[in-house]
Design a protein around this motif. Structure first.
Motif, PDB file in Angstrom:
ATOM      1  N   ASN A  99       0.803  -1.221   0.000  1.00 10.35           N
ATOM      2  CA  ASN A  99       0.000   0.000   0.000  1.00 10.35           C
ATOM      3  C   ASN A  99       0.838   1.273   0.000  1.00 10.35           C
ATOM      4  O   ASN A  99       0.332   2.335   0.325  1.00 10.35           O
ATOM      5  N   GLY A 115      -0.906   3.723  -2.104  1.00  7.35           N
ATOM      6  CA  GLY A 115      -2.340   3.869  -1.914  1.00  7.35           C
ATOM      7  C   GLY A 115      -3.171   2.919  -2.742  1.00  7.35           C
ATOM      8  O   GLY A 115      -4.370   3.135  -2.940  1.00  7.35           O
ATOM      9  N   SER A 160      -5.255   5.174   3.461  1.00  7.34           N
ATOM     10  CA  SER A 160      -3.964   5.275   4.144  1.00  7.34           C
ATOM     11  C   SER A 160      -2.850   4.802   3.237  1.00  7.34           C
ATOM     12  O   SER A 160      -3.083   4.343   2.119  1.00  7.34           O
ATOM     13  N   GLU A 203      -0.414   2.837   4.886  1.00 13.14           N
ATOM     14  CA  GLU A 203       0.143   1.792   5.726  1.00 13.14           C
ATOM     15  C   GLU A 203      -0.106   0.420   5.115  1.00 13.14           C
ATOM     16  O   GLU A 203      -1.124   0.199   4.450  1.00 13.14           O
ATOM     17  N   ARG A 263      -1.354  -3.221   4.493  1.00  8.55           N
ATOM     18  CA  ARG A 263      -2.593  -3.900   4.870  1.00  8.55           C
ATOM     19  C   ARG A 263      -2.315  -5.392   4.812  1.00  8.55           C
ATOM     20  O   ARG A 263      -2.109  -5.964   3.746  1.00  8.55           O
ATOM     21  N   LEU A 299      -6.457   8.287  -2.262  1.00  6.79           N
ATOM     22  CA  LEU A 299      -6.294   7.121  -1.401  1.00  6.79           C
ATOM     23  C   LEU A 299      -7.563   6.291  -1.302  1.00  6.79           C
ATOM     24  O   LEU A 299      -7.562   5.238  -0.662  1.00  6.79           O
TER      25      LEU A 299
END
Length: 429
Positions: free
Chosen positions: A362, A365, A371, A373, A375, A423
């Motif tokens: 990610n 995005g 986010s 971060e 996943r 995002l």
């Protein structure tokens, strides 16, 4: 190996984030005149490539599909129009197409009556023309009658209506079928009796007799011939196959019986689940499969009963196996799946209930959850979807007759009219 890959991904994320910061609405310099979304037809499919996307709409029985593309147009692969090399809204590709593909600054396809065309980049002979540093923004006719013409942006291959296979373009590993040459500028015949082809650093094709052949880069046994060398001579993959594909150093295929196998680079267990090693010969997977997709360090597939699974590298969540597991065995995904695709460090799929899910690193995005971060487990997108397609830095999908994209949009590849990043999914307009 996995620690090194994780470090490299983190470094790339930091560099790209600094170079292309994620912002909200489009800046004045990237804004484009408003276009009524009702002017677009109901799309039937969407595809993605590096910094570009395309969608098709049915043209009616026997008339070929209509095609729209958007994103980077520095090489003219999206047509002669474009401001500052970008096409941030869908632009119609002239003609009706029975098959069309855009990748890496090159577009190729087949119109009705078997007429084949390519345009865009030609710095490696991808257009079946003498190598040139100048782009060709208008379709260039490829001699002959064609069933399909495929490209990865560097190498192009096609199958004529009679089943003869030809390749041209970049040939540094023999992937265009040449011998001791860097480029093949005229279509080179590699055989006959073929039904599908996928060009790449390692090119592969399937035959009418269920044979499968690969050629080109072979340093990790991608050609399944055991000698770890590259060649421009097609090598037969032992057995009979319905599908075959190679990504990076790893190859996978599905036999007519539903039995599947992988071979080649196995440094993260992407060939033999849970058993990393350098190189593997053809290894049969447990169960029966409808589709298996090698995606570099991670492999995913769907069984004949619709069960999804991923195996291999999970350092940034690519296999969806949760945090803390860099290499995983066969990880079963919940639910039943109609499609599942992994690419680089991200994975997306659609379940049979038309719910779309994405997960992975990610860093651009591409998960679409708001986010940047990682996943480590599947994230569900809102709405009902028919397909989701991954590129390295953005994702697009079909919801009803509309296309939606998210991730990096600095070349206009999200199709909403700006050059900003998103995002969460934004409608293509």
């Amino acid at each position: 190996m996995t620690r090194l890959l994780t470090t490299l991904v983190a470094s790339l994320a930091a560099v790209t984030a600094a170079a292309f910061p994620l912002v909200g609405p489009a800046s004045p310099t990237s804004a484009r005149p408003a276009q009524d979304s009702r002017a677009l037809p109901a799309f039937t499919d969407v595809s993605t490539t590096w910094q570009a996307s395309c969608a098709t709409a049915s043209g009616g029985r026997g008339s070929g599909d209509r095609v729209w593309c958007w994103g980077s147009n520095g090489w003219g692969a999206l047509g002669p129009e474009g401001t500052d090399g970008f096409v941030p809204r869908p632009q119609r590709i002239a003609g009706r197409w029975v098959q069309f593909e855009n990748a890496g600054g090159v577009s190729c396809g087949v119109r009705t009556r078997g007429r084949g065309y390519c345009w865009g980049r030609n710095d490696m002979g991808q257009l079946a023309r003498p190598v040139s540093g100048y782009s060709q923004p208008r379709p260039q006719r490829v001699p002959g009658r064609w069933r399909e013409i495929r490209t990865d942006g560097d190498t192009t291959c096609g199958i004529r209506t009679g089943g003869a296979l030809y390749c041209w373009g970049h040939d540094n590993n023999g992937q265009a079928g040449g011998v001791d040459t860097l480029y093949v500028v005229e279509p080179k015949r590699l055989g006959r009796g073929f039904t599908s082809v996928t060009p790449g650093a390692t090119s592969c094709a399937t035959g009418r007799d269920a044979s499968a052949w690969c050629w080109g880069r072979g340093d990790h046994n991608q050609l399944a011939n055991g000698n770890n060398t590259s060649t421009g001579v097609p090598q037969r993959i032992p057995g009979r196959w319905r599908t075959v594909a190679v990504d990076g150093g790893t190859g996978c295929g599905v036999r007519p019986s539903g039995r599947a196998a992988c071979w080649g680079e196995n440094t993260t267990g992407q060939v033999r689940p849970g058993a990393p090693s350098d190189v593997e010969v053809v290894r049969t997977l447990p169960g029966r499969w409808r589709d298996v997709d090698p995606g570099g360090p991670t492999t995913c597939g769907i069984t004949v009963t619709g069960r999804g699974a991923c195996w291999g590298w999970n350092g940034v969540g690519t296999a969806g196996a949760g945090p803390g597991t860099e290499v995983t065995g066969l990880h079963r995904l919940p639910g039943r799946w109609s499609e599942l695709e992994t690419l680089g460090s991200g994975t997306c799929g659609v379940r049979t209930d038309r719910r779309a899910w994405c997960w992975g690193s990610n860093e651009h995005g591409t998960v679409g959850n708001g986010s940047l971060e990682p996943r480590f487990t599947p994230y569900r997108q809102d709405g009902r979807w028919t397909t989701v397609r991954l590129a390295l830095t953005h994702t697009c999908g079909m919801r009803g007759g509309t296309a939606w994209c998210w991730g990096y949009g600095t070349a206009g590849q999200l199709g909403h009219g700006g050059l900003d990043n998103r995002l969460t999914p934004v409608r293509v307009r």
